[in-house]
Scaffold this motif. Structure first.
Motif, PDB file in Angstrom:
ATOM      1  N   LEU A   1       0.871  -1.171   0.000  1.00  0.00           N
ATOM      2  CA  LEU A   1       0.000   0.000   0.000  1.00  0.00           C
ATOM      3  C   LEU A   1       0.908   1.220   0.000  1.00  0.00           C
ATOM      4  CD1 LEU A   1      -2.906   1.110   0.173  1.00  0.00           C
ATOM      5  CD2 LEU A   1      -2.682   1.024   2.671  1.00  0.00           C
ATOM      6  N   MET A   2       0.849   1.999  -1.089  1.00  0.00           N
ATOM      7  CA  MET A   2       1.811   3.073  -1.288  1.00  0.00           C
ATOM      8  C   MET A   2       1.128   4.418  -1.515  1.00  0.00           C
ATOM      9  SD  MET A   2       4.759   1.220  -3.568  1.00  0.00           S
ATOM     10  CE  MET A   2       5.962   2.393  -2.925  1.00  0.00           C
ATOM     11  N   GLY A   3       1.924   5.463  -1.484  1.00  0.00           N
ATOM     12  CA  GLY A   3       1.444   6.821  -1.682  1.00  0.00           C
ATOM     13  C   GLY A   3       2.325   7.784  -0.917  1.00  0.00           C
ATOM     14  N   ARG A   4       2.258   9.040  -1.308  1.00  0.00           N
ATOM     15  CA  ARG A   4       3.026  10.052  -0.579  1.00  0.00           C
ATOM     16  C   ARG A   4       2.522  10.165   0.855  1.00  0.00           C
ATOM     17  NH1 ARG A   4       1.624  12.524  -5.490  1.00  0.00           N
ATOM     18  NH2 ARG A   4       3.360  12.943  -6.924  1.00  0.00           N
ATOM     19  N   ASN A   5       3.289  10.861   1.685  1.00  0.00           N
ATOM     20  CA  ASN A   5       2.869  11.107   3.062  1.00  0.00           C
ATOM     21  C   ASN A   5       1.538  11.854   3.082  1.00  0.00           C
ATOM     22  OD1 ASN A   5       5.182   9.923   4.045  1.00  0.00           O
ATOM     23  ND2 ASN A   5       6.271  11.853   4.360  1.00  0.00           N
ATOM     24  N   GLY A   6       0.657  11.442   3.984  1.00  0.00           N
ATOM     25  CA  GLY A   6      -0.615  12.123   4.153  1.00  0.00           C
ATOM     26  C   GLY A   6      -1.695  11.717   3.178  1.00  0.00           C
ATOM     27  N   MET A   7      -1.480  10.648   2.404  1.00  0.00           N
ATOM     28  CA  MET A   7      -2.462  10.229   1.400  1.00  0.00           C
ATOM     29  C   MET A   7      -3.474   9.206   1.920  1.00  0.00           C
ATOM     30  SD  MET A   7      -2.064  12.076  -1.169  1.00  0.00           S
ATOM     31  CE  MET A   7      -0.843  13.300  -1.652  1.00  0.00           C
ATOM     32  N   GLY A   8      -3.309   8.754   3.177  1.00  0.00           N
ATOM     33  CA  GLY A   8      -4.328   7.891   3.770  1.00  0.00           C
ATOM     34  C   GLY A   8      -3.917   6.458   4.037  1.00  0.00           C
ATOM     35  N   LYS A   9      -2.639   6.139   3.939  1.00  0.00           N
ATOM     36  CA  LYS A   9      -2.202   4.751   4.112  1.00  0.00           C
ATOM     37  C   LYS A   9      -2.452   4.256   5.541  1.00  0.00           C
ATOM     38  CE  LYS A   9       2.038   5.607   2.853  1.00  0.00           C
ATOM     39  NZ  LYS A   9       1.925   7.083   2.679  1.00  0.00           N
ATOM     40  N   THR A  10      -1.954   4.995   6.523  1.00  0.00           N
ATOM     41  CA  THR A  10      -2.130   4.569   7.910  1.00  0.00           C
ATOM     42  C   THR A  10      -3.595   4.631   8.319  1.00  0.00           C
ATOM     43  OG1 THR A  10       0.129   5.165   8.558  1.00  0.00           O
ATOM     44  CG2 THR A  10      -1.516   5.086  10.303  1.00  0.00           C
ATOM     45  N   THR A  11      -4.327   5.616   7.825  1.00  0.00           N
ATOM     46  CA  THR A  11      -5.757   5.680   8.119  1.00  0.00           C
ATOM     47  C   THR A  11      -6.474   4.447   7.584  1.00  0.00           C
ATOM     48  OG1 THR A  11      -5.733   8.099   8.062  1.00  0.00           O
ATOM     49  CG2 THR A  11      -7.872   7.023   7.797  1.00  0.00           C
ATOM     50  N   THR A  12      -6.103   3.991   6.398  1.00  0.00           N
ATOM     51  CA  THR A  12      -6.681   2.766   5.842  1.00  0.00           C
ATOM     52  C   THR A  12      -6.411   1.582   6.756  1.00  0.00           C
ATOM     53  OG1 THR A  12      -6.468   3.582   3.574  1.00  0.00           O
ATOM     54  CG2 THR A  12      -6.657   1.200   3.861  1.00  0.00           C
ATOM     55  N   VAL A  13      -5.177   1.472   7.233  1.00  0.00           N
ATOM     56  CA  VAL A  13      -4.816   0.377   8.139  1.00  0.00           C
ATOM     57  C   VAL A  13      -5.620   0.468   9.431  1.00  0.00           C
ATOM     58  CG1 VAL A  13      -2.952  -0.506   9.606  1.00  0.00           C
ATOM     59  CG2 VAL A  13      -2.529  -0.024   7.189  1.00  0.00           C
ATOM     60  N   ARG A  14      -5.764   1.651   9.961  1.00  0.00           N
ATOM     61  CA  ARG A  14      -6.539   1.829  11.196  1.00  0.00           C
ATOM     62  C   ARG A  14      -7.986   1.399  11.000  1.00  0.00           C
ATOM     63  NH1 ARG A  14      -4.798   4.905  15.328  1.00  0.00           N
ATOM     64  NH2 ARG A  14      -6.882   5.735  15.688  1.00  0.00           N
ATOM     65  N   CYS A  15      -8.544   1.678   9.836  1.00  0.00           N
ATOM     66  CA  CYS A  15      -9.919   1.250   9.556  1.00  0.00           C
ATOM     67  C   CYS A  15     -10.016  -0.269   9.446  1.00  0.00           C
ATOM     68  CB  CYS A  15     -10.429   1.896   8.269  1.00  0.00           C
ATOM     69  SG  CYS A  15     -10.740   3.661   8.385  1.00  0.00           S
TER      70      CYS A  15
END
Length: 229
Positions: A35-49
């Motif tokens: 799961l990739m993307g620049r910083n602040g694009m929602g990667k960790t938020t996706t994991v938290r969900c």
């Protein structure tokens, strides 16, 4: 390949601030997905969900054929989701062994098995976690997630901030986990290592899935467009 994890049209907000605007991804049994993307694009938020640590979300999240939408985080973990969160969050006062056994569940991953994967942990079994180096704490965090004997392992920036020799030891271990058939969802910035390991890539842009494909299709143009600074 059957979908072990399926995320469809996921949206999420922090209060009145929306962070995810439509994330779609899947991880098949035995598959490794980045799961990739620049910083602040929602990667960790996706994991938290996915791990149900963030409940202000909409969309469908299913794991092993069961909906996660209404589950608390501890029940999602019991279904077989092991999380290695960003930041090496170990129980500092506890020993290495105590960190490992506190959430252990029956299965192939035992103290001996994680010790074989990370020999340093066997050598430091009685030491308090706070006395370990940053790299050793990261190994401990991964080993602790394995001790719940997960069907899916989620790694959020597992090599961030580590010395090169320790990073390579972590990548070696992740490669062994792939060979064992464990499904893995991984967030990391090392494109070279990810390309050598991952079956598929999902790239997020402004909280939305913008590109999905294999390593062979991950062109320089795509990397510049979605991953460049």
């Amino acid at each position: 390949m059957s979908a072990l994890l399926e995320v469809r049209e996921l949206t999420a907000s922090y209060g009145s601030s929306q962070a995810l605007f439509g994330v779609d991804l899947s991880v098949g049994a035995g598959e490794v997905v980045a799961l990739m993307g620049r910083n602040g694009m929602g990667k960790t938020t996706t994991v938290r969900c996915i791990c149900r640590m963030m409940t202000s979300s909409r969309g469908a999240i299913t794991f092993a054929g069961k909906s996660l939408n209404d589950l608390p985080s501890h029940k999602a973990a019991r279904l077989g989701i092991g999380l290695v969160p960003e930041g090496r969050r170990c129980f500092a006062p506890l020993s290495v062994e105590e960190n490992l056994v506190c959430a252990a569940r029956p299965g192939a991953w035992t103290l001996e098995a994680v010790g074989a994967l990370f020999p340093r942990l066997s050598e430091r079994r009685s030491q308090a976690a706070r006395t370990l180096s940053g790299g050793e704490q990261q190994m401990l965090a991964i080993a602790r997630a394995l001790m719940i004997n997960p069907k899916l392992l989620i790694l959020d920036e597992a090599t961030e901030g580590l010395a090169p020799v320790i990073r390579q030891e972590i990548w070696r271990a992740i490669g062994e986990l792939k060979q064992s058939g464990l499904a893995i969802l991984i967030i990391d910035k090392s494109l070279k290592d990810l390309k050598a390991l991952c079956d598929r890539f999902v790239i997020l842009e402004r909280g939305k899935s913008e590109w999905t494909g294999g390593a062979g299709a991950l062109s320089e143009e795509i990397c510049d467009r979605y991953l460049g600074v």
